[in-house]
Design a protein around this motif. Structure first.
Motif, PDB file in Angstrom:
ATOM      1  N   GLY A 184      16.123 -29.949   9.724  1.00  0.00           N
ATOM      2  CA  GLY A 184      15.516 -31.086  10.408  1.00  0.00           C
ATOM      3  C   GLY A 184      16.555 -32.034  10.970  1.00  0.00           C
ATOM      4  O   GLY A 184      17.755 -31.752  10.991  1.00  0.00           O
ATOM      5  N   ALA A 185      16.075 -33.180  11.423  1.00  0.00           N
ATOM      6  CA  ALA A 185      16.915 -34.176  12.079  1.00  0.00           C
ATOM      7  C   ALA A 185      17.554 -35.100  11.062  1.00  0.00           C
ATOM      8  O   ALA A 185      16.863 -35.828  10.340  1.00  0.00           O
ATOM      9  N   ASP A 205       9.983 -34.983  12.532  1.00  0.00           N
ATOM     10  CA  ASP A 205      11.345 -34.564  12.842  1.00  0.00           C
ATOM     11  C   ASP A 205      11.807 -33.424  11.947  1.00  0.00           C
ATOM     12  O   ASP A 205      12.921 -32.924  12.113  1.00  0.00           O
ATOM     13  N   TRP A 206      10.964 -33.043  11.000  1.00  0.00           N
ATOM     14  CA  TRP A 206      11.265 -31.915  10.125  1.00  0.00           C
ATOM     15  C   TRP A 206      10.165 -30.857  10.178  1.00  0.00           C
ATOM     16  O   TRP A 206      10.142 -29.940   9.359  1.00  0.00           O
ATOM     17  N   LYS A 207       9.272 -30.964  11.150  1.00  0.00           N
ATOM     18  CA  LYS A 207       8.115 -30.070  11.167  1.00  0.00           C
ATOM     19  C   LYS A 207       8.504 -28.630  11.440  1.00  0.00           C
ATOM     20  O   LYS A 207       7.772 -27.707  11.071  1.00  0.00           O
ATOM     21  N   SER A 266      16.619 -39.040   9.973  1.00  0.00           N
ATOM     22  CA  SER A 266      15.214 -39.342  10.158  1.00  0.00           C
ATOM     23  C   SER A 266      14.406 -38.839   8.971  1.00  0.00           C
ATOM     24  O   SER A 266      14.523 -37.685   8.586  1.00  0.00           O
TER      25      SER A 266
END
Length: 126
Positions: free
Chosen positions: A101-102, A110-112, A105
Motif C-alpha cells: 500500500g501507500a 490507499d491499501w485496497k 497513508s
C-alpha cells in the motif's frame, strides 16, 4: 501473489505485551507493509507501517499506539512483526498485515490493492 499469514495473537491483561508476526509466502521486500486492526462494529484502521526494503524509509504509527507499538521487518525471513507493549482494552480486535500500500497513508482505500492476511485476534482485558 504473496500469501500472508499472521500469528501471535491471544488474550492478555491490560499492561501486557504481545508480539505479532506475519509470514509471507514469498519475498515482500519491495512492498511497504502495514498492520491494521478491526474491532466489532468499527471500520478497519491502520496501526503501523514500515517502508519497503530494510524499512529505512520510515515507520509510521497511528497516534493511539505511538510509544507502545513497534513495527519491524526481517526480509531474510519474509516476516513482518508488531511488538505491542502496555496493551489497553481498546487495542482489542483482529489484526491484519498488509503488503503493497501507500506509505504514510492509513486510509483503507490507499491499501485496497494490497495483499492481506486473514488476521489474528488480540483480546485485552481490563
Amino acid at each position: 501473489q504473496a500469501q500472508l499469514q499472521e500469528s501471535g495473537g491471544g488474550s492478555v491483561q491490560a499492561g501486557g505485551s504481545l508480539r505479532l508476526s506475519c509470514v509471507a509466502s514469498r519475498s515482500t521486500s519491495i512492498y511497504n507493509m502495514a498492520w491494521f486492526r478491526q474491532s466489532p462494529g468499527k471500520e478497519r484502521e491502520g496501526v503501523a507501517q514500515i517502508s519497503h526494503g530494510d524499512g529505512g524509509g520510515g515507520t509510521y504509527y497511528t497516534d493511539s499506539v505511538k510509544g507502545r507499538f513497534t513495527i519491524s521487518r526481517d526480509n531474510a525471513r519474509n516476516t513482518l512483526f508488531l511488538q505491542m507493549n502496555s496493551l489497553k482494552p481498546e487495542d482489542s480486535g483482529v489484526y491484519y498485515c498488509a503488503a503493497g500500500g501507500a506509505l504514510g497513508s492509513f486510509f483503507l482505500m490507499d491499501w485496497k490493492s494490497a495483499h492481506w492476511g486473514q488476521g489474528t485476534q488480540v483480546t485485552v482485558s481490563s
